[in-house]
Write a protein that holds these residues in place. Sequence first.
Motif, mmCIF file in Angstrom:
data_model
loop_
_atom_site.group_PDB
_atom_site.id
_atom_site.type_symbol
_atom_site.label_atom_id
_atom_site.label_comp_id
_atom_site.label_asym_id
_atom_site.label_seq_id
_atom_site.Cartn_x
_atom_site.Cartn_y
_atom_site.Cartn_z
ATOM 1 N N LYS A 241 72.419 -24.967 12.397
ATOM 2 C CA LYS A 241 72.609 -23.622 11.827
ATOM 3 C C LYS A 241 73.753 -22.892 12.522
ATOM 4 O O LYS A 241 74.596 -22.269 11.871
ATOM 5 C CB LYS A 241 71.317 -22.818 11.953
ATOM 6 C CG LYS A 241 71.373 -21.466 11.311
ATOM 7 C CD LYS A 241 70.022 -20.775 11.343
ATOM 8 C CE LYS A 241 70.075 -19.461 10.595
ATOM 9 N NZ LYS A 241 68.771 -18.802 10.555
ATOM 10 N N GLN B 70 77.166 -24.269 11.548
ATOM 11 C CA GLN B 70 77.567 -23.837 10.209
ATOM 12 C C GLN B 70 78.070 -22.402 10.194
ATOM 13 O O GLN B 70 78.959 -22.057 9.419
ATOM 14 C CB GLN B 70 76.398 -23.960 9.234
ATOM 15 C CG GLN B 70 76.018 -25.380 8.926
ATOM 16 C CD GLN B 70 74.733 -25.461 8.101
ATOM 17 O OE1 GLN B 70 74.068 -24.466 7.857
ATOM 18 N NE2 GLN B 70 74.397 -26.673 7.686
ATOM 19 N N HIS B 71 77.485 -21.555 11.040
ATOM 20 C CA HIS B 71 77.820 -20.130 11.013
ATOM 21 C C HIS B 71 78.655 -19.683 12.208
ATOM 22 O O HIS B 71 78.829 -18.481 12.419
ATOM 23 C CB HIS B 71 76.539 -19.295 10.943
ATOM 24 C CG HIS B 71 75.691 -19.588 9.744
ATOM 25 N ND1 HIS B 71 76.191 -19.631 8.459
ATOM 26 C CD2 HIS B 71 74.375 -19.875 9.628
ATOM 27 C CE1 HIS B 71 75.218 -19.923 7.615
ATOM 28 N NE2 HIS B 71 74.105 -20.087 8.291
#
Length: 90
Positions: free
Chosen positions: A38, A41-42
């Motif tokens: 996560k 990805q961010h």
Amino acid sequence: MSEPHVTLDTQSLNPVEQKLQGPLEDQLSSALQAATAKIQQHYAGESVDQVTSMLLEQARAGLHPDIAAGFNPDHEQLRHVAEEIVSRAH
């Protein structure tokens, strides 16, 4: 980057925890791997220290509250994962 894996120190576990060591390591590893994915990805330019904190926060968020409260990974190893995230982004 290889997926992070949590290994518990058998010497620090009580008898009940020792019996549950394998499933507990799997659950902790899964939460850390999900947090890593996560954050990768961010990722938006945060510092290594920020990413280290985010990893711990996200991993704990993916665990049962009782397990999360006792999840205190080695800071240097968690920081190493954060360093890999940051270096791959550049």
